[in-house]
Design a protein around this motif. Structure first.
Motif, mmCIF file in Angstrom:
data_model
loop_
_atom_site.group_PDB
_atom_site.id
_atom_site.type_symbol
_atom_site.label_atom_id
_atom_site.label_comp_id
_atom_site.label_asym_id
_atom_site.label_seq_id
_atom_site.Cartn_x
_atom_site.Cartn_y
_atom_site.Cartn_z
ATOM 1 N N ARG A 193 83.943 79.574 43.122
ATOM 2 C CA ARG A 193 83.299 78.664 42.189
ATOM 3 C C ARG A 193 81.836 78.438 42.590
ATOM 4 O O ARG A 193 80.931 78.328 41.756
ATOM 5 N N TYR A 194 81.626 78.332 43.915
ATOM 6 C CA TYR A 194 80.246 78.169 44.404
ATOM 7 C C TYR A 194 79.404 79.377 44.051
ATOM 8 O O TYR A 194 78.239 79.231 43.636
ATOM 9 N N ARG A 195 79.973 80.508 44.234
ATOM 10 C CA ARG A 195 79.259 81.739 43.932
ATOM 11 C C ARG A 195 78.894 81.790 42.448
ATOM 12 O O ARG A 195 77.798 82.217 42.058
ATOM 13 N N GLU A 196 79.820 81.316 41.601
ATOM 14 C CA GLU A 196 79.558 81.288 40.168
ATOM 15 C C GLU A 196 78.415 80.332 39.870
ATOM 16 O O GLU A 196 77.512 80.609 39.067
ATOM 17 N N TYR A 197 78.466 79.154 40.563
ATOM 18 C CA TYR A 197 77.394 78.167 40.381
ATOM 19 C C TYR A 197 76.074 78.743 40.841
ATOM 20 O O TYR A 197 75.041 78.580 40.171
ATOM 21 N N GLN A 198 76.094 79.408 41.955
ATOM 22 C CA GLN A 198 74.857 79.986 42.497
ATOM 23 C C GLN A 198 74.292 81.042 41.557
ATOM 24 O O GLN A 198 73.074 81.126 41.343
#
Length: 446
Positions: free
Chosen positions: A10-15
């Motif tokens: 999810r963090y990677r998607e946000y990033q």
């Protein structure tokens, strides 16, 4: 329960979304900067154009005002020039009178028996005053209009013709009349153009052409009613309507039909000019033995009159004696009356035509030409032929010197109709033929 590792995707998607947002914002900023730069440049150009337009407008306004001032000044100057021009047009108006004095001849003033020319100097002055009065009476603004008059004539020939007509008794009367006419007014001249008809004609024609170009010349009166030779000249200058209104024929001798055909205006001063031609009232002719009669009156051309030739010598032919008659046993004698010797023959003013040495062979060759092949004398001796293509004789042949002599000889075989009175310098016809008067003395018996 989710583990920490579950947040990594999810963090990677946000990033990833954050990176895309930053890229978007960066692209937007770059785009805005490009637009701003473009608008800034365009605005600068518009400001420059506006500044130039303002300068142009200010310059145009200034130029327009200057032009208005110049136009105002030019209008003022134009008004001055127009006023001056109108003044000049009305200043020194004049009427020009050109008279061919060989044909339009002054006679009397109100009293037919009192010929002005016989009065010499005083007659010339009277004629000038009378002519000026006649013309002034027909002018609208006579007080301000000058009358300029020029009479041109062959004074010597005209004087001889008038003496033969009986108009004057002394040729000096005409010369005195000429001086009186010239002295009467500063603008009046009687001009002796000398021998040669074309001299008077050319002077009148060229003077007319020059004055027609002068606006101050209000009217030209031409005293040429007697001479059909002026008709082509009148046809030429009367083509323009304004010119036609400024030309009038001054009539003495009734206007010839060729001039009437031009449509020119004609005016007649009945009391001042002769309406007939001069005639020779002096020439006697011997018709028969011992009888002399006057010739019928013949019209003569005043421009071409010269001294008459002295009469040829009288030739006396003795009559054959009649057969002897016996009277009282003696023969009767017949005597022939002698005639006094006449003065030596004088050919006259024209003289004898110079001799020509003709080659008989060449002469015979020229004489053999017949009909349309005959050479045109006028074309080769005086040329070019005035008839042009209408002439029935040959014009294209190129004669040599000997042939020209032969042509001249053949032309001289035709006697000139004016004889010794001929004044044409290059006349091709014969002038020296002698016509002796035969006077027979009647026999008288003892």
């Amino acid at each position: 329960m989710e583990s920490i590792m579950d947040f990594i995707p999810r963090y990677r998607e946000y990033q990833s979304q954050k990176d895309r947002t930053e890229c978007l914002i960066k692209d937007l900023m770059i785009h805005c900067e490009h637009i701003e730069s473009t608008l800034r440049k365009k605005n600068h150009e518009l400001e420059t154009d506006l500044r130039h337009a303002r300068l142009d407008y200010e310059d145009a306004t200034k130029s327009r005002r200057e032009l208005q001032e110049q136009m105002k000044d030019m209008r003022y100057q134009l008004d001055l020039v127009s006023t001056d021009n109108n003044v000049l047009k009305q200043r020194n108006p004049y009427v020009l009178v050109l008279i061919d004095g060989d044909g339009l001849i002054v006679r009397h003033l109100h009293r037919p028996g009192e010929h002005l020319i016989k009065q010499g100097l005083e007659g010339g002055k009277k004629a000038a005053y009378a002519l000026r009065q006649e013309i002034s009476g027909r002018c609208d603004n006579a007080d301000d209009t000058e009358i300029i008059t020029k009479v041109v004539a062959n004074l010597t020939g005209l004087a001889k013709a008038m003496k033969r007509d009986g108009t004057i008794e002394n040729e000096n009367d005409l010369r005195d009349f000429m001086l009186g006419f010239t002295q009467a007014k500063a603008s009046f001249d009687f001009i002796d153009v000398g021998h040669g008809k074309e001299r008077a004609d050319s002077k009148i024609k060229e003077t007319t052409r020059w004055n027609l170009r002068n606006f101050n010349c209000k009217q030209i009166l031409l005293g040429v009613s007697h001479d059909a030779g002026y008709a082509p000249f009148l046809d030429e200058i009367l083509r323009d309507d304004s010119t036609r209104q400024r030309i009038t024929i001054l009539e003495g001798f009734p206007t010839v039909r060729e001039i009437i055909a031009t449509g020119a205006n004609v005016v007649n001063f009945d009391d001042l000019f002769r309406q007939d031609k001069l005639v020779d009232r002096t020439s006697p002719v011997v018709y028969s033995p011992g009888s002399v009669a006057s010739t019928p009156l013949q019209s003569i051309s005043y421009a071409t009159v010269t001294q008459k030739a002295s009469p040829p010598p009288t030739i006396t032919l003795p009559l054959a004696p009649k057969a002897a008659n016996t009277q009282a046993g003696r023969p009767t004698s017949v005597t022939v009356k002698s005639v006094p010797a006449q003065p030596p023959w004088n050919p006259g003013a024209r003289g004898i035509d110079p001799p020509l040495n003709i080659d008989q062979t060449v002469l015979d060759r020229i004489k053999k030409r017949k009909d349309n092949d005959k050479l045109c004398n006028n074309h080769y001796l005086r040329g070019p032929c005035a008839k042009g293509d209408q002439c029935c004789f040959e014009h294209d042949y190129k004669p040599n010197g000997e042939e020209l002599k032969a042509i001249s000889h053949l032309a001289r075989l035709n006697p000139c109709t004016n004889g010794q009175d001929c004044e044409v310098e290059n006349c091709i016809y014969g002038h020296h033929v002698r016509f002796p008067w035969l006077v027979l003395a009647s026999p008288e018996p003892y």
